[in-house]
Scaffold this motif. Structure first.
Motif, PDB file in Angstrom:
ATOM      1  N   GLN A  55       0.871   1.178  -0.329  1.00  0.00           N
ATOM      2  CA  GLN A  55       1.766   0.866   0.910  1.00  0.00           C
ATOM      3  C   GLN A  55       1.010   1.405   1.921  1.00  0.00           C
ATOM      4  OE1 GLN A  55       5.298   2.859  -1.138  1.00  0.00           O
ATOM      5  NE2 GLN A  55       6.146   1.157  -0.455  1.00  0.00           N
ATOM      6  N   LYS A  56      -0.048   0.733   2.677  1.00  0.00           N
ATOM      7  CA  LYS A  56      -0.858   1.078   3.537  1.00  0.00           C
ATOM      8  C   LYS A  56      -0.169   1.597   4.931  1.00  0.00           C
ATOM      9  CE  LYS A  56      -5.025  -0.608   4.364  1.00  0.00           C
ATOM     10  NZ  LYS A  56      -6.264  -1.505   4.796  1.00  0.00           N
ATOM     11  N   LYS A  57       0.815   0.938   5.182  1.00  0.00           N
ATOM     12  CA  LYS A  57       1.342   1.144   6.684  1.00  0.00           C
ATOM     13  C   LYS A  57       2.331   2.592   6.505  1.00  0.00           C
ATOM     14  CE  LYS A  57       1.935  -3.691   8.389  1.00  0.00           C
ATOM     15  NZ  LYS A  57       2.719  -4.367   8.989  1.00  0.00           N
ATOM     16  N   LYS A  58       2.971   2.566   5.259  1.00  0.00           N
ATOM     17  CA  LYS A  58       3.520   3.683   5.096  1.00  0.00           C
ATOM     18  C   LYS A  58       2.857   5.065   4.845  1.00  0.00           C
ATOM     19  CE  LYS A  58       7.420   5.214   2.450  1.00  0.00           C
ATOM     20  NZ  LYS A  58       8.629   5.066   1.244  1.00  0.00           N
ATOM     21  N   ILE A  59       1.555   5.002   4.364  1.00  0.00           N
ATOM     22  CA  ILE A  59       0.682   6.006   4.230  1.00  0.00           C
ATOM     23  C   ILE A  59       0.257   6.211   5.690  1.00  0.00           C
ATOM     24  CG2 ILE A  59      -1.440   6.853   3.360  1.00  0.00           C
ATOM     25  CD1 ILE A  59      -1.451   4.458   1.384  1.00  0.00           C
ATOM     26  N   TYR A  60      -0.093   5.310   6.423  1.00  0.00           N
ATOM     27  CA  TYR A  60      -0.611   5.685   8.091  1.00  0.00           C
ATOM     28  C   TYR A  60       0.396   6.545   8.533  1.00  0.00           C
ATOM     29  CZ  TYR A  60      -1.665   4.830  12.625  1.00  0.00           C
ATOM     30  OH  TYR A  60      -2.305   5.242  13.826  1.00  0.00           O
ATOM     31  N   ALA A  61       1.792   5.938   8.520  1.00  0.00           N
ATOM     32  CA  ALA A  61       2.881   6.693   9.092  1.00  0.00           C
ATOM     33  C   ALA A  61       3.163   7.945   8.656  1.00  0.00           C
ATOM     34  CB  ALA A  61       4.179   5.803   8.975  1.00  0.00           C
ATOM     35  N   ILE A  62       2.912   8.413   7.369  1.00  0.00           N
ATOM     36  CA  ILE A  62       3.263   9.640   6.933  1.00  0.00           C
ATOM     37  C   ILE A  62       2.156  10.635   7.639  1.00  0.00           C
ATOM     38  CG2 ILE A  62       3.170  11.208   4.892  1.00  0.00           C
ATOM     39  CD1 ILE A  62       4.475   8.673   3.439  1.00  0.00           C
ATOM     40  N   LEU A  63       0.905  10.046   7.291  1.00  0.00           N
ATOM     41  CA  LEU A  63      -0.342  10.999   7.788  1.00  0.00           C
ATOM     42  C   LEU A  63      -0.394  11.237   9.504  1.00  0.00           C
ATOM     43  CD1 LEU A  63      -1.405  10.499   5.083  1.00  0.00           C
ATOM     44  CD2 LEU A  63      -3.860  10.536   6.059  1.00  0.00           C
ATOM     45  N   GLN A  64       0.146  10.256  10.093  1.00  0.00           N
ATOM     46  CA  GLN A  64       0.403  10.111  11.396  1.00  0.00           C
ATOM     47  C   GLN A  64       1.370  11.463  11.787  1.00  0.00           C
ATOM     48  OE1 GLN A  64      -1.347   9.439  14.228  1.00  0.00           O
ATOM     49  NE2 GLN A  64      -0.326   7.894  15.287  1.00  0.00           N
ATOM     50  N   ASP A  65       2.423  11.298  11.197  1.00  0.00           N
ATOM     51  CA  ASP A  65       3.396  12.317  11.263  1.00  0.00           C
ATOM     52  C   ASP A  65       3.102  13.752  11.031  1.00  0.00           C
ATOM     53  OD1 ASP A  65       6.139  13.135  11.935  1.00  0.00           O
ATOM     54  OD2 ASP A  65       6.501  13.353   9.530  1.00  0.00           O
ATOM     55  N   ALA A  96      -5.881   2.542  -3.773  1.00  0.00           N
ATOM     56  CA  ALA A  96      -4.893   3.799  -3.429  1.00  0.00           C
ATOM     57  C   ALA A  96      -6.098   4.746  -2.466  1.00  0.00           C
ATOM     58  CB  ALA A  96      -4.333   4.440  -4.608  1.00  0.00           C
ATOM     59  N   THR A  97      -7.137   4.936  -3.141  1.00  0.00           N
ATOM     60  CA  THR A  97      -8.000   5.987  -2.516  1.00  0.00           C
ATOM     61  C   THR A  97      -8.705   5.373  -1.265  1.00  0.00           C
ATOM     62  OG1 THR A  97      -8.585   7.032  -4.695  1.00  0.00           O
ATOM     63  CG2 THR A  97     -10.191   7.222  -2.808  1.00  0.00           C
ATOM     64  N   ASN A  98      -9.228   3.947  -1.309  1.00  0.00           N
ATOM     65  CA  ASN A  98      -9.449   3.381   0.015  1.00  0.00           C
ATOM     66  C   ASN A  98      -8.072   3.516   1.043  1.00  0.00           C
ATOM     67  OD1 ASN A  98     -11.753   1.755   1.281  1.00  0.00           O
ATOM     68  ND2 ASN A  98      -9.946   0.199   1.062  1.00  0.00           N
ATOM     69  N   ASN A  99      -7.159   3.233   0.553  1.00  0.00           N
ATOM     70  CA  ASN A  99      -6.141   3.176   1.535  1.00  0.00           C
ATOM     71  C   ASN A  99      -5.821   4.616   2.392  1.00  0.00           C
ATOM     72  OD1 ASN A  99      -5.728   0.508   0.865  1.00  0.00           O
ATOM     73  ND2 ASN A  99      -3.790   0.923  -0.086  1.00  0.00           N
ATOM     74  N   LEU A 100      -5.837   5.561   1.287  1.00  0.00           N
ATOM     75  CA  LEU A 100      -5.827   6.729   1.924  1.00  0.00           C
ATOM     76  C   LEU A 100      -6.892   7.181   2.919  1.00  0.00           C
ATOM     77  CD1 LEU A 100      -4.210   9.559   1.623  1.00  0.00           C
ATOM     78  CD2 LEU A 100      -5.628  10.141  -0.337  1.00  0.00           C
ATOM     79  N   LEU A 101      -7.973   6.835   2.423  1.00  0.00           N
ATOM     80  CA  LEU A 101      -9.249   7.154   3.289  1.00  0.00           C
ATOM     81  C   LEU A 101      -9.178   6.485   4.731  1.00  0.00           C
ATOM     82  CD1 LEU A 101     -12.185   6.991   0.909  1.00  0.00           C
ATOM     83  CD2 LEU A 101     -11.417   9.122   1.784  1.00  0.00           C
ATOM     84  N   ASP A 102      -8.853   5.096   4.915  1.00  0.00           N
ATOM     85  CA  ASP A 102      -8.586   4.386   5.752  1.00  0.00           C
ATOM     86  C   ASP A 102      -7.741   4.863   6.656  1.00  0.00           C
ATOM     87  OD1 ASP A 102      -9.107   1.982   7.222  1.00  0.00           O
ATOM     88  OD2 ASP A 102      -6.994   1.206   6.811  1.00  0.00           O
ATOM     89  N   ALA A 103      -6.434   5.602   6.213  1.00  0.00           N
ATOM     90  CA  ALA A 103      -5.483   6.153   6.929  1.00  0.00           C
ATOM     91  C   ALA A 103      -5.930   7.461   7.687  1.00  0.00           C
ATOM     92  CB  ALA A 103      -4.115   6.515   6.245  1.00  0.00           C
ATOM     93  N   MET A 104      -6.748   8.146   6.909  1.00  0.00           N
ATOM     94  CA  MET A 104      -7.397   9.485   7.585  1.00  0.00           C
ATOM     95  C   MET A 104      -8.472   9.227   8.457  1.00  0.00           C
ATOM     96  SD  MET A 104      -7.978  11.447   3.402  1.00  0.00           S
ATOM     97  CE  MET A 104      -8.892  12.745   4.161  1.00  0.00           C
ATOM     98  N   ASN A 105      -9.303   8.244   8.327  1.00  0.00           N
ATOM     99  CA  ASN A 105     -10.085   8.037   9.449  1.00  0.00           C
ATOM    100  C   ASN A 105      -9.564   7.596  10.762  1.00  0.00           C
ATOM    101  OD1 ASN A 105     -12.621   8.549   8.162  1.00  0.00           O
ATOM    102  ND2 ASN A 105     -12.426   6.432   7.065  1.00  0.00           N
ATOM    103  N   LYS A 106      -8.199   6.707  10.662  1.00  0.00           N
ATOM    104  CA  LYS A 106      -7.678   6.051  11.927  1.00  0.00           C
ATOM    105  C   LYS A 106      -6.707   7.415  12.715  1.00  0.00           C
ATOM    106  CE  LYS A 106      -6.538   1.647  10.311  1.00  0.00           C
ATOM    107  NZ  LYS A 106      -5.661   0.676   9.787  1.00  0.00           N
ATOM    108  N   ILE A 107      -6.791   8.320  11.824  1.00  0.00           N
ATOM    109  CA  ILE A 107      -5.814   9.616  12.361  1.00  0.00           C
ATOM    110  C   ILE A 107      -6.980  10.706  12.777  1.00  0.00           C
ATOM    111  CG2 ILE A 107      -3.844  11.283  12.107  1.00  0.00           C
ATOM    112  CD1 ILE A 107      -2.694   8.861  10.320  1.00  0.00           C
TER     113      ILE A 107
END
Length: 325
Positions: A55-65, A96-107
């Motif tokens: 769930q890419k959007k949800k991961i991003y929101a959690i890391l952003q928070d 899943a790892t790719n999604n996590l890294l993508d969110a990490m890089n954005k934040i």
């Protein structure tokens, strides 16, 4: 040196995640992510997010928070079973790892510790170092190696990749251990069956080893937790990439494990030998020189009898609480 305060653990409801979240709970602010809700053995009050890493959007929101200082990435399809589809492994490990890294890089979260595996190495009976040839034969090993390469090639991320060998046993204060359904790992399966007075199974007795059974490198879960703690400290001061094997650097045969358990219980449960499983190495043992030298880490709790004794305590607790394995 960067001050580490906030840690995010993915796959937090699993065996290693449950142990690790307790181990760190008084040292860092811990945040947990898993698609499965924490079990009764997650004996702490860390903040939990129910999230599938697909769930890419949800991961991003959690890391952003949260904006964690370090992500410890344990989540994935870890059961080695060739009947499970490649798509399942590919999505739950690589995507899943790719999604996590993508969110990490954005934040701009810079640090990750990745739980990898001995299954990435080419089948061999030689001692395995971090530079040994990688040629996984299982879907699990293949997708873990793909995930490793994603992390290694991400120039914005500082990383430590930890290649776990045979993680076993339980924390004892409080008691937290392994509870898979079905349980496929030798030590918990053997302890459970011996406790119940049932026959114990060993796969293969014609390997080219001293007693004909597989040789394996076992590491206590407490030493895994300690190695991850040392890895956090390393990342905080070095800010680069590295890879470490985590085992005890010694081999124990399947028959030795079973006989040690039988002797501990003073029982003579029958031992059944069945055909060896496809892909099983005769010997799987690692060099831990690099982790000892660079992380200043040692597997101080990984004597096989300490591993078995702590597993017995955990098994007794499960039995007293009428939890079947």
């Amino acid at each position: 040196m960067m001050k580490i305060k906030k840690i995010l653990i993915t796959g937090s409801s699993g065996y290693i995640g449950s142990c690790l979240s307790w181990y760190f709970s008084k040292k860092y602010r811990i945040y947990l992510i898993d698609k499965a809700k924490p079990g009764k053995f997650n004996k702490n009050k860390n903040i939990f997010f129910n999230c599938n890493l697909l769930q890419k959007k949800k991961i991003y929101a959690i890391l952003q928070d949260i904006k964690p200082d370090v992500v410890i990435h344990l989540a994935g399809q870890s059961t080695v079973n060739e009947k499970i589809s490649m798509k399942n492994y590919y999505q739950n490990n690589f995507i899943a790892t790719n999604n996590l890294l993508d969110a990490m890089n954005k934040i701009k979260v810079k640090n990750i510790i990745f739980a990898s595996t001995a299954a990435v190495y080419k089948k061999t009976n030689k001692l395995l170092s971090e530079n040994s040839l990688k040629k996984p034969i299982s879907k699990y090993g293949k997708t873990k190696l793909m995930s490793e390469n994603l992390i290694i090639n991400d120039k914005k991320i500082c990383s430590i990749i930890l290649r776990f060998f045979n993680v076993a046993s339980a924390l004892t204060k409080p008691l937290i251990g392994e509870l898979h359904k079905p349980e496929t790992h030798l030590i918990p399966r053997t302890v459970s069956r011996c406790f119940q007075g049932k026959p114990m199974t060993i796969y293969g007795r014609d390997f080219q080893t001293k007693d004909g059974t597989c040789l394996r490198d076992y590491i206590h879960i407490l030493d895994i937790c300690n190695a991850i703690d040392k890895s956090i400290f390393y990342l905080s001061k070095m800010k680069n990439k590295n890879i470490f094997n985590l085992g005890c650097g010694r081999a124990v045969s399947n028959l030795e494990v079973v006989n040690n358990v039988r002797n501990k219980f003073a029982k003579k449960n029958k031992i059944r030998f069945t055909k060896k499983r496809k892909g099983d190495n005769a010997k799987l043992i690692c060099s831990i020189k690099k982790a000892k030298k660079i992380l200043n880490w040692s597997p101080n709790n990984s004597n096989i009898m300490r591993i078995i004794n702590d597993e017995i305590k955990w098994n007794k607790y499960l039995s007293e609480n009428k939890i079947n394995r």
